[in-house]
Write a protein that holds these residues in place. Structure first.
Motif, PDB file in Angstrom:
ATOM      1  N   ARG A 230       0.845  -1.200   0.000  1.00 53.38           N
ATOM      2  CA  ARG A 230       0.000   0.000   0.000  1.00 53.38           C
ATOM      3  C   ARG A 230       0.877   1.245   0.000  1.00 53.38           C
ATOM      4  NH1 ARG A 230      -2.908   1.523   3.975  1.00 53.38           N
ATOM      5  NH2 ARG A 230      -1.913   0.256   5.589  1.00 53.38           N
ATOM      6  N   VAL A 231       0.282   2.369  -0.442  1.00 49.05           N
ATOM      7  CA  VAL A 231       1.033   3.609  -0.605  1.00 49.05           C
ATOM      8  C   VAL A 231       0.260   4.768   0.024  1.00 49.05           C
ATOM      9  CG1 VAL A 231       2.022   5.237  -2.268  1.00 49.05           C
ATOM     10  CG2 VAL A 231       2.050   2.789  -2.771  1.00 49.05           C
ATOM     11  N   TYR A 232       0.991   5.611   0.751  1.00 46.21           N
ATOM     12  CA  TYR A 232       0.472   6.897   1.217  1.00 46.21           C
ATOM     13  C   TYR A 232       1.253   7.997   0.496  1.00 46.21           C
ATOM     14  CZ  TYR A 232      -1.995   4.642   5.109  1.00 46.21           C
ATOM     15  OH  TYR A 232      -2.836   3.874   5.873  1.00 46.21           O
ATOM     16  N   HIS A 242      -4.178   7.713  -0.571  1.00 53.44           N
ATOM     17  CA  HIS A 242      -3.610   6.435  -0.153  1.00 53.44           C
ATOM     18  C   HIS A 242      -4.448   5.298  -0.720  1.00 53.44           C
ATOM     19  CE1 HIS A 242      -6.606   5.357   2.995  1.00 53.44           C
ATOM     20  NE2 HIS A 242      -6.752   6.666   3.106  1.00 53.44           N
ATOM     21  N   GLY A 243      -3.801   4.129  -0.827  1.00 52.40           N
ATOM     22  CA  GLY A 243      -4.485   2.959  -1.347  1.00 52.40           C
ATOM     23  C   GLY A 243      -3.479   1.912  -1.780  1.00 52.40           C
ATOM     24  N   PRO A 244      -3.955   0.759  -2.327  1.00 51.46           N
ATOM     25  CA  PRO A 244      -3.048  -0.255  -2.868  1.00 51.46           C
ATOM     26  C   PRO A 244      -2.168   0.359  -3.953  1.00 51.46           C
ATOM     27  CG  PRO A 244      -5.291  -1.103  -2.727  1.00 51.46           C
ATOM     28  CD  PRO A 244      -5.369   0.370  -2.450  1.00 51.46           C
ATOM     29  N   PHE A 245      -0.906  -0.110  -4.062  1.00 50.29           N
ATOM     30  CA  PHE A 245       0.032   0.571  -4.957  1.00 50.29           C
ATOM     31  C   PHE A 245      -0.434   0.524  -6.419  1.00 50.29           C
ATOM     32  CE2 PHE A 245       1.921  -3.550  -6.009  1.00 50.29           C
ATOM     33  CZ  PHE A 245       2.440  -3.349  -7.273  1.00 50.29           C
ATOM     34  N   ARG A 246      -1.057  -0.567  -6.839  1.00 50.13           N
ATOM     35  CA  ARG A 246      -1.516  -0.628  -8.233  1.00 50.13           C
ATOM     36  C   ARG A 246      -2.608   0.408  -8.492  1.00 50.13           C
ATOM     37  NH1 ARG A 246       0.357  -4.258 -11.601  1.00 50.13           N
ATOM     38  NH2 ARG A 246       1.472  -6.097 -10.808  1.00 50.13           N
ATOM     39  N   GLU A 247      -3.482   0.587  -7.527  1.00 50.47           N
ATOM     40  CA  GLU A 247      -4.551   1.584  -7.666  1.00 50.47           C
ATOM     41  C   GLU A 247      -3.966   2.994  -7.747  1.00 50.47           C
ATOM     42  OE1 GLU A 247      -7.776   3.373  -4.614  1.00 50.47           O
ATOM     43  OE2 GLU A 247      -7.909   1.195  -4.926  1.00 50.47           O
ATOM     44  N   PRO A 252      -4.416   7.163 -10.349  1.00 47.45           N
ATOM     45  CA  PRO A 252      -4.292   8.184  -9.289  1.00 47.45           C
ATOM     46  C   PRO A 252      -5.427   9.195  -9.363  1.00 47.45           C
ATOM     47  CG  PRO A 252      -2.720   8.614 -11.056  1.00 47.45           C
ATOM     48  CD  PRO A 252      -3.358   7.281 -11.351  1.00 47.45           C
ATOM     49  N   ARG A 253      -5.922   9.594  -8.207  1.00 48.06           N
ATOM     50  CA  ARG A 253      -7.061  10.516  -8.167  1.00 48.06           C
ATOM     51  C   ARG A 253      -6.624  11.977  -8.084  1.00 48.06           C
ATOM     52  NH1 ARG A 253      -8.116   6.613  -4.451  1.00 48.06           N
ATOM     53  NH2 ARG A 253      -7.787   8.043  -2.702  1.00 48.06           N
ATOM     54  N   LYS A 254      -5.513  12.260  -7.416  1.00 47.71           N
ATOM     55  CA  LYS A 254      -5.079  13.634  -7.185  1.00 47.71           C
ATOM     56  C   LYS A 254      -4.095  14.093  -8.262  1.00 47.71           C
ATOM     57  CE  LYS A 254      -7.323  14.065  -3.266  1.00 47.71           C
ATOM     58  NZ  LYS A 254      -8.410  15.035  -3.090  1.00 47.71           N
ATOM     59  N   ASP A 255      -4.190  15.364  -8.634  1.00 45.64           N
ATOM     60  CA  ASP A 255      -3.290  15.929  -9.644  1.00 45.64           C
ATOM     61  C   ASP A 255      -1.835  15.841  -9.193  1.00 45.64           C
ATOM     62  OD1 ASP A 255      -5.407  16.517 -11.290  1.00 45.64           O
ATOM     63  OD2 ASP A 255      -5.575  18.607 -10.631  1.00 45.64           O
ATOM     64  N   VAL A 535      11.187   0.009 -12.648  1.00 42.61           N
ATOM     65  CA  VAL A 535      10.271   0.606 -13.617  1.00 42.61           C
ATOM     66  C   VAL A 535       8.870   0.706 -13.016  1.00 42.61           C
ATOM     67  CG1 VAL A 535      11.555  -0.112 -15.661  1.00 42.61           C
ATOM     68  CG2 VAL A 535       9.883  -1.676 -14.652  1.00 42.61           C
ATOM     69  N   MET A 536       7.991   1.399 -13.731  1.00 48.89           N
ATOM     70  CA  MET A 536       6.678   1.737 -13.196  1.00 48.89           C
ATOM     71  C   MET A 536       5.566   0.782 -13.609  1.00 48.89           C
ATOM     72  SD  MET A 536       6.841   4.318 -11.244  1.00 48.89           S
ATOM     73  CE  MET A 536       5.147   4.848 -11.250  1.00 48.89           C
ATOM     74  N   SER A 537       5.828  -0.079 -14.599  1.00 52.11           N
ATOM     75  CA  SER A 537       4.731  -0.913 -15.097  1.00 52.11           C
ATOM     76  C   SER A 537       5.224  -2.306 -15.462  1.00 52.11           C
ATOM     77  CB  SER A 537       4.097  -0.255 -16.335  1.00 52.11           C
ATOM     78  OG  SER A 537       5.001  -0.282 -17.424  1.00 52.11           O
ATOM     79  N   ASP A 538       4.277  -3.240 -15.499  1.00 55.00           N
ATOM     80  CA  ASP A 538       4.594  -4.607 -15.920  1.00 55.00           C
ATOM     81  C   ASP A 538       5.041  -4.635 -17.376  1.00 55.00           C
ATOM     82  OD1 ASP A 538       3.895  -5.470 -13.420  1.00 55.00           O
ATOM     83  OD2 ASP A 538       1.835  -5.994 -13.975  1.00 55.00           O
ATOM     84  N   ALA A 539       4.484  -3.740 -18.199  1.00 61.11           N
ATOM     85  CA  ALA A 539       4.830  -3.715 -19.626  1.00 61.11           C
ATOM     86  C   ALA A 539       6.308  -3.367 -19.807  1.00 61.11           C
ATOM     87  CB  ALA A 539       3.955  -2.701 -20.364  1.00 61.11           C
TER      88      ALA A 539
END
Length: 561
Positions: A230-232, A242-247, A252-255, A535-539
């Protein structure tokens, strides 16, 4: 009924200075379950370290807990007296600090550091232990962090260990009394990408084997992907998301969170372009250049030559951004200092513009041709000098009349997007990005044609790094500069450089355009470096070269031998 291992409720902390109070933590709430990995991310000054110090009870004297609660394993920390709180350090929770070199006293051997931590922690806990018992535990923990020769490690001074080995010793310090919560404060920031990858794997392994909980404090989102459940996200002392890291990463909801993610240079995919360079004559030409240093060895101090750079031949075109990558100790900085005329080559010949120097010739610093921007802007600026005093020093070398100094300094600040009012400021009044802009302005003061950029963004947050890179791009185009860019951040090089060379033990083992090096790396060491990039993604992970553990270890051992 079970409860979280750590729970923070509405924590408010303020700092007092010169009669003024600054609110630095605002209603911070977070929790960590037993066995969970949690990341706390945000830019420098967002409040991450203040949060960890509030947990540890190591806030400075001018800090005040205004309100809130911190519960550890169901116990209220703020209700404990100093002795009870002190007894938790190292036993209930421990911290892995950011800089492995500055965390040690340079005049004490590693064994002394470890024994002191055990002795005083045992004393606080009321446990009597002998030196032999402490040494047995120290040896066990050093082996646990994959340091196979505890006796040699304990006998060494901090400077005699590599960065990765020092970081492993810091992890061992944190594990000596079997804590249940491990706080890692930017544990890979000062390390090469391959060493950082090893340290993160080790932390993950220890969390699994020891059943630890982890609080990872970082601004590197690639590290978060490797270590967190999880990430804050923190900004200006507040938890904004905050939420699970994949979410968090994928939606991401915030700018602010979106901006952090967008600031990360991609390793592959959209946004990655090669930097074209017109065919021009080389401004830097090296012909079989080598540089050796005399090193004393043996009981009688017999001198032997240590080859830092070995018969290097390369050309750097005018206007190019030439990237030089490799681990610490590979010879990158020595090669750059030799090009700048700060060191004389042992063999070979160097041509910089119209200036030539070679074996046995007098070394002359090429100040009017080359200038350097260092890695850490906080230590490269004199804390006792204002920005004006800092910029005035190189102006003396170009013999500019003193009456014209201020006009030139205002022009330099304008070039790096800083107002004239900053001339009167001291380094401690500037942010990290502003300090680096002043360092760039200082390098430009002598009107050089070549800038050596020695890890200029490694100490900066990703968003600040993006701004500094954009500034460097603009200055190159406006002033016709050539850059020698030294870094271990290969993802940044992929997006910034027109040509990349990979150094291993003083030799360039591979070079080419970013597309050539990244899409089809030829040397196994290059593949190992690229494979270690977070890296930031599975791809992007799928596109990285596949390197076996045996192959990776082979070249890492060779690089560090």
């Amino acid at each position: 009924m079970t409860h979280p291992l750590l729970q923070i409720f509405d924590l408010n902390v303020s700092f007092s200075s010169y009669g003024r109070s600054t609110h630095v933590l605002k209603d911070v709430s977070l929790k960590i379950e037993k066995g969970e990995r949690v990341a706390l991310i945000g830019e420098t000054g967002s409040g991450k370290s203040v949060t960890s110090k509030s947990i540890l009870g190591t806030l400075p004297d001018n800090a005040r807990i205004d309100s809130g609660s911190i519960r550890f394993d169901g116990q209220e920390l703020f209700a404990m007296n100093d002795k009870e709180r002190e007894a938790l350090k190292g036993t209930a929770f421990s911290i892995i600090m950011q800089d492995p070199l500055s965390s040690f006293n340079p005049v004490f051997r590693i064994g002394r550091h470890l024994d002191d931590v055990m002795y005083f922690a045992d004393k606080r806990s009321g446990v009597k232990s002998s030196a032999k018992q402490r040494m047995a535990r120290i040896s066990d923990v050093l082996r646990q962090v994959q340091l196979e020769n505890p006796e040699r490690i304990c006998a060494a001074y901090p400077f005699q260990l590599s960065g990765g080995m020092r970081q492993r010793v810091l992890i061992a310090l944190a594990l000596l009394h079997r804590p249940t919560l491990l706080i890692a404060d930017e544990p890979g920031t000062a390390l090469d990408v391959t060493t950082q990858s090893e340290i993160l794997k080790l932390i993950n392994q220890l969390v699994d084997e020891e059943g630890l909980s982890l609080l990872m404090i970082t601004h590197n989102l690639g590290v978060v992907r490797q270590t967190a459940d999880r990430v804050y996200v923190m900004r200006h002392g507040e938890i904004v998301e905050h939420g699970p890291f994949r979410e968090i990463f994928e939606n991401p909801r915030k700018d602010y969170t979106k901006g952090l993610i967008e600031a990360i240079p991609p390793l592959y995919g959209d946004g990655v372009v090669d930097q074209p360079v017109a065919e021009t004559r080389p401004i830097i030409k090296l012909e079989k250049v080598s540089k050796s240093f005399e090193v004393k060895s043996g009981f009688f101090g017999k001198k032997a030559g240590y080859p830092a750079v070995k018969e290097t031949t390369l050309n750097i075109a005018e206007g190019e951004i030439f990237g030089l990558a490799g681990e610490s100790g590979s010879g990158k900085t020595t090669l750059a200092r030799t090009i700048m005329g700060l060191l004389g080559p042992t063999t070979g010949r160097i041509t910089v513009a119209t200036h030539q120097h070679g074996e046995g010739e007098k070394v002359t610093p090429l100040r009017e041709l080359t200038q350097i921007v260092y890695q850490n802007p906080g230590t490269s600026l004199n804390p006792k000098r204002t920005v004006s005093e800092t910029l005035s020093v190189p102006l003396h070398f170009v013999k500019l009349p003193k009456s014209e100094h201020r006009t030139r300094m205002v022009s330099l600040l304008d070039q790096v997007n800083l107002p004239e009012s900053y001339l009167s400021k001291y380094p401690h009044e500037l942010s990290g990005g502003q300090k680096q802009r002043v360092a760039i302005a200082r390098a430009l003061a002598a009107n050089p044609r070549i800038l050596v950029l020695d890890e200029p963004t490694s100490a900066l947050d990703v968003s600040v790094q993006k701004d500094v890179v954009a500034l460097l791009q603009r200055l190159r185009e406006e002033l016709g500069l050539t850059y020698l860019f030294i870094s271990h951040d290969l993802s940044l090089m992929r997006n910034f450089c027109s040509h990349i060379a990979i150094m291993l033990k003083g030799e360039i083992v591979e070079q080419g355009t970013p597309a050539e090096v990244f899409s089809n790396p030829q040397h196994p060491y290059t593949r190992a470096l690229i494979a270690a990039i977070p890296v930031m993604s599975d791809a992007e992970e799928e596109q990285k070269p596949k390197v076996s553990e045996e192959e990776r270890q082979q070249f890492l051992v060779q690089a560090r031998s």
